[in-house]
Every structure is written in C-alpha cells, then in structure tokens.
Design a protein around this motif. Structure first.
Motif, mmCIF file in Angstrom:
data_model
loop_
_atom_site.group_PDB
_atom_site.id
_atom_site.type_symbol
_atom_site.label_atom_id
_atom_site.label_comp_id
_atom_site.label_asym_id
_atom_site.label_seq_id
_atom_site.Cartn_x
_atom_site.Cartn_y
_atom_site.Cartn_z
ATOM 1 N N LEU A 60 4.255 5.124 4.122
ATOM 2 C CA LEU A 60 3.661 6.416 4.486
ATOM 3 C C LEU A 60 4.648 7.517 4.134
ATOM 4 C CD1 LEU A 60 2.293 5.616 8.090
ATOM 5 C CD2 LEU A 60 1.044 5.482 5.917
ATOM 6 N N ASP A 61 4.267 8.360 3.203
ATOM 7 C CA ASP A 61 5.169 9.427 2.760
ATOM 8 C C ASP A 61 4.393 10.753 2.744
ATOM 9 O OD1 ASP A 61 7.507 10.582 1.589
ATOM 10 O OD2 ASP A 61 6.532 10.476 -0.361
ATOM 11 N N PRO A 62 4.096 11.281 3.916
ATOM 12 C CA PRO A 62 3.220 12.453 3.984
ATOM 13 C C PRO A 62 3.980 13.772 3.881
ATOM 14 C CG PRO A 62 3.733 11.713 6.190
ATOM 15 C CD PRO A 62 4.544 10.858 5.250
ATOM 16 N N TYR A 63 3.256 14.861 3.839
ATOM 17 C CA TYR A 63 3.848 16.168 4.097
ATOM 18 C C TYR A 63 4.009 16.235 5.614
ATOM 19 C CZ TYR A 63 1.458 17.546 -0.271
ATOM 20 O OH TYR A 63 0.985 17.644 -1.548
ATOM 21 N N GLY A 64 5.190 16.370 6.104
ATOM 22 C CA GLY A 64 5.372 16.568 7.544
ATOM 23 C C GLY A 64 5.308 15.287 8.349
ATOM 24 N N TYR A 93 -9.301 7.846 -1.219
ATOM 25 C CA TYR A 93 -9.826 7.781 0.145
ATOM 26 C C TYR A 93 -8.873 8.483 1.101
ATOM 27 C CZ TYR A 93 -13.066 3.960 -0.988
ATOM 28 O OH TYR A 93 -14.071 3.190 -1.508
ATOM 29 N N ASP A 94 -9.360 8.679 2.315
ATOM 30 C CA ASP A 94 -8.439 9.020 3.397
ATOM 31 C C ASP A 94 -7.596 7.761 3.654
ATOM 32 O OD1 ASP A 94 -8.595 11.012 6.211
ATOM 33 O OD2 ASP A 94 -7.443 9.157 6.183
ATOM 34 N N ALA A 95 -6.298 7.938 3.821
ATOM 35 C CA ALA A 95 -5.401 6.783 3.989
ATOM 36 C C ALA A 95 -5.837 5.890 5.159
ATOM 37 C CB ALA A 95 -3.976 7.262 4.202
ATOM 38 N N ALA A 96 -6.310 6.511 6.227
ATOM 39 C CA ALA A 96 -6.705 5.730 7.410
ATOM 40 C C ALA A 96 -7.853 4.786 7.056
ATOM 41 C CB ALA A 96 -7.112 6.675 8.547
ATOM 42 N N LEU A 111 0.847 -1.197 0.000
ATOM 43 C CA LEU A 111 0.000 0.000 0.000
ATOM 44 C C LEU A 111 0.873 1.234 0.000
ATOM 45 C CD1 LEU A 111 -2.705 1.570 0.350
ATOM 46 C CD2 LEU A 111 -2.296 1.458 2.819
ATOM 47 N N GLU A 112 0.707 2.088 -0.998
ATOM 48 C CA GLU A 112 1.296 3.416 -0.915
ATOM 49 C C GLU A 112 0.149 4.337 -0.549
ATOM 50 O OE1 GLU A 112 2.970 5.881 -4.020
ATOM 51 O OE2 GLU A 112 3.726 7.021 -2.313
ATOM 52 N N ALA A 113 0.078 4.692 0.731
ATOM 53 C CA ALA A 113 -1.132 5.308 1.275
ATOM 54 C C ALA A 113 -1.309 6.766 0.852
ATOM 55 C CB ALA A 113 -1.116 5.185 2.795
ATOM 56 N N LEU A 114 -0.194 7.443 0.527
ATOM 57 C CA LEU A 114 -0.262 8.867 0.139
ATOM 58 C C LEU A 114 0.533 9.016 -1.161
ATOM 59 C CD1 LEU A 114 0.896 8.947 3.561
ATOM 60 C CD2 LEU A 114 -0.849 10.664 3.279
ATOM 61 N N ALA A 115 -0.119 8.696 -2.262
ATOM 62 C CA ALA A 115 0.648 8.389 -3.480
ATOM 63 C C ALA A 115 0.821 9.559 -4.444
ATOM 64 C CB ALA A 115 0.015 7.207 -4.193
ATOM 65 N N ALA A 116 0.104 10.661 -4.272
ATOM 66 C CA ALA A 116 0.222 11.853 -5.135
ATOM 67 C C ALA A 116 0.140 11.487 -6.623
ATOM 68 C CB ALA A 116 1.487 12.618 -4.785
ATOM 69 N N THR A 117 1.209 11.725 -7.394
ATOM 70 C CA THR A 117 1.176 11.451 -8.841
ATOM 71 C C THR A 117 1.248 9.959 -9.162
ATOM 72 O OG1 THR A 117 3.564 11.508 -8.911
ATOM 73 C CG2 THR A 117 2.435 13.589 -9.373
ATOM 74 N N ALA A 131 -2.373 2.230 -4.731
ATOM 75 C CA ALA A 131 -1.889 3.608 -4.655
ATOM 76 C C ALA A 131 -3.063 4.506 -4.305
ATOM 77 C CB ALA A 131 -1.285 4.017 -5.992
ATOM 78 N N ASN A 132 -2.991 5.115 -3.138
ATOM 79 C CA ASN A 132 -4.134 5.886 -2.650
ATOM 80 C C ASN A 132 -3.775 7.343 -2.428
ATOM 81 O OD1 ASN A 132 -6.828 6.062 -1.136
ATOM 82 N ND2 ASN A 132 -5.353 6.838 0.383
ATOM 83 N N ASP A 133 -4.739 8.221 -2.652
ATOM 84 C CA ASP A 133 -4.564 9.622 -2.271
ATOM 85 C C ASP A 133 -5.933 10.214 -1.965
ATOM 86 O OD1 ASP A 133 -1.922 11.588 -2.642
ATOM 87 O OD2 ASP A 133 -3.827 12.663 -2.529
ATOM 88 N N ILE A 134 -5.921 11.243 -1.109
ATOM 89 C CA ILE A 134 -7.185 11.874 -0.713
ATOM 90 C C ILE A 134 -7.608 12.944 -1.712
ATOM 91 C CG2 ILE A 134 -6.270 13.763 0.705
ATOM 92 C CD1 ILE A 134 -8.333 12.913 2.866
ATOM 93 N N SER A 135 -6.659 13.337 -2.585
ATOM 94 C CA SER A 135 -6.969 14.412 -3.530
ATOM 95 C C SER A 135 -7.485 13.853 -4.856
ATOM 96 C CB SER A 135 -5.712 15.267 -3.759
ATOM 97 O OG SER A 135 -5.681 15.751 -5.068
ATOM 98 N N LYS A 136 -8.656 14.418 -5.273
ATOM 99 C CA LYS A 136 -9.287 13.943 -6.512
ATOM 100 C C LYS A 136 -8.375 14.196 -7.704
ATOM 101 C CE LYS A 136 -13.879 14.052 -8.428
ATOM 102 N NZ LYS A 136 -15.168 14.700 -8.450
HETATM 103 C C1 LIG Z 1 4.388 14.065 0.061
HETATM 104 S S1 LIG Z 1 3.073 13.716 -1.002
HETATM 105 C C2 LIG Z 1 3.374 12.076 -1.510
HETATM 106 C C3 LIG Z 1 4.491 11.934 -2.488
HETATM 107 C C4 LIG Z 1 4.642 10.558 -3.080
HETATM 108 N N1 LIG Z 1 4.650 9.511 -2.077
HETATM 109 C C5 LIG Z 1 5.907 10.439 -3.936
HETATM 110 O O1 LIG Z 1 6.885 9.745 -3.571
HETATM 111 O O2 LIG Z 1 5.939 11.066 -5.007
HETATM 112 C C6 LIG Z 1 1.733 13.608 0.089
HETATM 113 C C7 LIG Z 1 0.373 13.252 -0.549
HETATM 114 O O3 LIG Z 1 -0.489 12.882 0.532
HETATM 115 C C8 LIG Z 1 -1.828 13.209 0.186
HETATM 116 N N2 LIG Z 1 -2.600 13.188 1.454
HETATM 117 C C9 LIG Z 1 -2.573 14.057 2.483
HETATM 118 N N3 LIG Z 1 -3.353 13.629 3.492
HETATM 119 C C10 LIG Z 1 -3.890 12.440 3.099
HETATM 120 C C11 LIG Z 1 -4.767 11.493 3.704
HETATM 121 N N4 LIG Z 1 -5.267 11.683 4.932
HETATM 122 N N5 LIG Z 1 -5.091 10.388 3.018
HETATM 123 C C12 LIG Z 1 -4.590 10.158 1.772
HETATM 124 N N6 LIG Z 1 -3.761 11.034 1.142
HETATM 125 C C13 LIG Z 1 -3.412 12.155 1.786
HETATM 126 C C14 LIG Z 1 -1.696 14.542 -0.502
HETATM 127 O O4 LIG Z 1 -2.801 14.789 -1.343
HETATM 128 C C15 LIG Z 1 -0.359 14.375 -1.265
HETATM 129 O O5 LIG Z 1 -0.608 13.997 -2.581
#
Ligand SMILES: C[S@@+](CC[C@H](N)C(=O)[O-])C[C@H]1O[C@@H](n2cnc3c(N)ncnc32)[C@H](O)[C@@H]1O
Ligand SMILES: [Zn+2]
Length: 521
Positions: A165-169, A143-146, A89-95, A114-119
């Motif tokens: 898990l590769d989030p912002y922050g 979906y929300d990753a959780a 699972l890549e929970a926060l997958a962006a592109t 590959a999941n992301d919360i952003s449409k």
């Molecule tokens: C740092 S980026 C991920 C980069 C990616 N893993 C890579 O290596 O290119 C963080 C992503 O997390 C998504 N995000 C933030 N909160 C989230 C949540 N609760 N559930 C799922 N995705 C979330 C954002 O939309 C953003 O695309």
C-alpha cells in the motif's frame, strides 16, 4: 492519451517507464530509496517464503516427516514465473513503476497485480508493462483497491503473499481488506506520508485516522512508526491475526513498515502487553510508557494481568509540570533481527551494489537499525535535552560516554540525528545534563526565565558522570556509510492528489558520517 512528445522517459533500476509531462499520474523520484528498499526486502522475503512453501509441500506429501525438515537453498530466478513464487498486489500502482521493478528485479515471483483507480494511470501503466516486456508477470486492473482485495478474500482459493500500500497520505482505510486478503505469513508493506498528522501537529486527526493520539516530541518520528504499527495490530486482532515487524523505517517525508501477518487468536491476546499509553511531560518532554496489560508465561501457560496506573505523578518528578497523555503506540520491537542481518548481508553483495542506486544509504540505515536497542522504545535527542535547560550544546559522544561509563546501554536511532536510546533511568539522563552544566553554566537571565530549567538544575546529580572526549559513537562497521539523509532532492516531499508538484527544498546531497558529531555535506 497524450502524444509521445508529451511523455518523459524515466529509468529507475531495471525499468524504463514513460510518464506524462503534465504529470497527472504520480511519479516521485525521491521515492527511489523506498522502491529500492522494498525490492531488497522482497528479494530476501521471497527466499524465505519459497523454502517455507517447499517445506509445506514436502510435509503434505509425506505427513510423517518431522518439523526439522531441511531444504537446500534454491537460486530463484528473476523475470520468469516461479510456480511456488510470490503473488504480489500493488494496490495503488500509478505508472506501474514499482510493480514493473518488482517483476524485473525480485526473484521468485509468480504474479504481480498492479491496480489503480485512475483510468489514465492504468492506460499509462499498460503501456509501461508492454514496453518493459513483463506482461507475463504483471497484470493491471482498474478498480478501487479495497474492491481488489475483498474480491481476492472472498472469491479466490488462494490469498496474496504480499500486499503493498503506497498511497498519498494515510493508508488506514485500506488496512482491513489488506489484512484479510493476505495469506498466513504474508507480507504487508505500508507507506504513510501524512507525517504532520503522525508527528503530533494535529493529534485529533491522528486519532480519527489511526486511532491514536500523536504527540509533538523529539522522538516524534519513532512515535509515528509505533502509531502505525499499533493501528495495524488493532486491525489484525479483529480477525484473529497479529503482525510482526520485519523492518520499520522513518525516511525523508514518510514512514514505511514491512510486517508479516500471522494467524493466532492466542497471540492476539498477548498483543495488549505490546501496546502502551504515552505520558509526556509538558515541561521537560520526558516520556513514560504504560502498557495496556501484562502477559507473562510460565512453563505451561500465559498469564494475563491488568496493570495499575498512572505510571507518573500528577506533576513531573523532574520539573513539576503536568503530563500530556498520548498513544496508544506499539512498544514491541521495530525489527526482526534475523531478517535485518539477512538483509544487510544481501546488501553487501556485488549484486546489490550493481542493482541499487541508493545502496550506500540502505547499508547505512540497516547498520544503524542493527545497532539500535530493540527493547527501548523512543529516544532522547541531545539538543532537546540541552535546550530544555538552556545550556551549551553537548556532543553526542560525550553523552554516550557518560551513560556507558555509568553502566548503562546506549544506541542511536535511525529516525533522528543526535538521538539516544538508553536503559538509564530518566533521573540519570538529567544527571548527565546537570554534570555538563557544572562546566558549561547557564546564564542567570535564562534560568530566571525558565521554570523547567530551574527545577531540573536545582537538584543535585546523584550519579558519578565522566565524559570521555575520545568515545566514538559510530561503530567501526558503520563508519563511512550514509547514516542520515540531510539535504533532500528538488521536489522533495510527498505528492498530493491531482498535483505532482512538490515542495522544493535545498539540493540533493548525501550526508556521510565518519564520526558522530558533525555531518559534512
Ligand atoms: C502515491 S501514488 C502510488 C505511487 C506508486 N506506488 C509508485 O511507487 O510509483 C498513489 C496512487 O494511488 C491511486 N489511488 C488513490 N486512491 C485509490 C484507491 N482507492 N484505489 C486504487 N488506487 C487509488 C492514485 O490514482 C495514485 O496513482
Ligand atoms: Zn518534566
């Protein structure tokens, strides 16, 4: 969706992806090292995981077979579905770049989610999945990753083998579902980019997020790693599970840990002996650790005892200042040495050479990790020690040679240049500085202005210290490798939510160390 002209094409590893120029969706080129390393770790982990799965299957089929069952190594395929392969699972997958690279570069994969919360992110991800021809291996979700992880925990018969898990922050709000959605012996990969919080700028925020007080200190980057490992341990033990680090790395503006999650309520109890409170002197920065408990085993049982504290006097024995209390932090190993050596062997292969742009940096980093003293948490930095007494800078090799000559073990840490890990007592470390000052005296004015320097230097050295100018701190095996990345690339730094413009710092150059002292750019 933007029109095609509003996209830029990016090639990284085997993947070619499109990212909108407006960059609403996160792409950070500096994280290529992070992605390369993750692919390398997953490639080695996949082999281990696969042979474990084969063993389990053999055992289930013939229960009388004993534990020493031998499995012939199988060459796992890349890009096709492997029946007993990894479910990732890549929970926060962006592109989707990372997930797509996993599909195209990691052997023995069963399925990647590959999941992301952003449409918008998921729309772009879908396009990238299609264009890279990995639809059979990568499934996207919005979906929300959780939610994805809880759904897996409660509604599926099998759990994930890998959660990334590769989030912002900060990732801590996702740790509970991540741990619960992982199979036994599954791998958790976590990035944290909130380094200011973890490195002691805002200890109160660190407590709120990680359940630990961070302290500003020369060893703050290793302390950041150890805070995160403590937090993961703390989450695991709630569920009768514990974590074992395979690899923990501090790089650029982030840290990344790769930990295996196992189940054993018995091991959970012993974790208290691997978690410690940190006492840091306000004057001379010396840090002293106090484990939360002790776990000793005789031939039959494990005996748990509480320890007495504090481990330091009210005033520092070296400089007389009081101590700050921080932590708790993980004080067990940062690496699994067997895994490290498998990984660095893989890194030496032609395959790795061709595959990764950042291979030289990975080799250098892994080499340093293999050299690191595993049983010594935290490090000194020579500039910080000489600054404390306001004396002239000392080359790292002099410092190493003095400690080795006095009979102690030394190594550097991959976390910081000019760092020293040693089993020498703190008093011996100061004896090295005292002896150095005999031939590199501190000015009277500076001494007058520094209580700390006066207290430390007023004591006699009790150790015979000899500096060997020819000592080489870099073992032959590591010479010529990239050890520390000094000058990061443009747009260096973590992305922030809704803004992909990062800080611009200097230009991109790797630092190669032939010797330990000066790194030429
Ligand atoms: C740092 S980026 C991920 C980069 C990616 N893993 C890579 O290596 O290119 C963080 C992503 O997390 C998504 N995000 C933030 N909160 C989230 C949540 N609760 N559930 C799922 N995705 C979330 C954002 O939309 C953003 O695309
Ligand atoms: Zn002190």
């Amino acid at each position: 969706m933007e029109s095609l002209s509003e996209f830029m094409e990016i090639t990284e590893g085997k993947a070619k992806i499109r990212v909108p120029r407006s960059s609403k969706v996160f792409y950070n080129p500096v994280q290529e090292f992070n992605r390369d390393l993750s692919i390398a770790v997953l490639s080695v982990f996949s082999e281990i995981h696969h042979s474990e799965k084969l063993k389990t299957r053999k055992r289930q089929r013939s229960p009388n077979v004993n534990d020493t069952i031998e499995i012939e190594p199988v060459k796992l395929e890349i890009g096709t579905q492997t029946e007993l392969g990894l479910e990732i699972l890549e929970a926060l997958a962006a592109t989707g770049l990372r997930a797509i690279r996993y599909a195209l570069e990691v052997p023995g994969v069963k399925q990647i989610y590959a999941n992301d919360i952003s449409k918008t992110a998921v729309q772009i991800m879908n396009q990238n999945i299609e264009e890279n021809n990995v639809k059979h291996l990568v499934t996207s979700t919005l979906y929300d990753a959780a939610h994805v992880m809880r759904k897996r925990q409660f509604e599926s018969e099998t759990k994930f083998d890998v959660v990334d898990l590769d989030p912002y922050g900060c990732p801590t709000n996702l740790l509970d579902p991540a741990v619960c959605s992982l199979a036994d012996n599954g791998l958790l990969l976590v990035t944290c980019t909130d380094m200011a919080v973890l490195a002691g700028n805002t200890p109160e925020s660190c407590y709120a997020k990680y359940g630990s007080i961070s302290l500003r200190s020369p060893a703050c980057h290793e302390m950041a790693l150890r805070i995160v490992l403590h937090t993961i341990t703390n989450v695991c033990t709630r569920y009768g599970r514990y974590m074992e680090p395979l690899l923990s790395i501090s790089a650029d503006f982030y840290i990344r840990v790769f930990v295996v999650i196992r189940t054993s309520p018995f091991m959970c109890k012993s974790m208290s002996s691997k978690i410690s409170t940190v006492y840091k002197c306000r004057g001379c920065n010396m840090t002293t650790l106090l484990p939360l408990g002790s776990a000793k085993s005789d031939s039959k049982n494990m005996k748990f005892t509480l320890l007495s504290g504090p481990p330091v006097d009210k005033k520092c024995e070296h400089c007389g200042f009081p101590h700050l209390v921080g932590g708790p932090i993980w004080t067990g190993p940062l690496y699994n040495t067997e895994f490290l050596s498998r990984l660095s062997n893989y890194m030496k292969t032609e395959e790795a050479e061709k595959k990764f742009n950042t291979v030289r940096r990975m080799r250098g980093m892994l080499g340093m990790m293999q050299e690191e003293l595993q049983d010594i948490p935290l490090y000194y930095t020579v500039p910080s020690l000489t600054n404390t007494v306001h004396c002239e800078a000392m080359p790292l090799r002099y410092f190493f040679s003095a400690l080795v000559g006095a009979g102690y073990r030394v190594s550097s840490s991959h976390c910081a240049q000019n760092s020293v890990k040693t089993d020498a007592p703190q008093s011996v470390v100061w004896d090295v500085i005292r002896t150095w000052v005999q031939t590199h005296p501190v000015s009277e004015k500076r001494l007058q202005n520094s209580v700390t320097a006066r207290s430390i230097l007023s004591k006699q050295s009790m150790t015979e210290i000899i500096f060997d100018k020819k000592y080489n701190t870099v073992p032959k095996s590591l010479q010529g490798l990239v050890r520390y990345q000094q000058n990061p690339a443009p747009y260096w730094g973590p992305g922030t939510k809704g803004n992909s413009k990062q800080k611009v710092i200097l230009s991109a150059t790797e630092v190669e160390c032939e010797t330990d002292i000066k790194c030429s750019k």
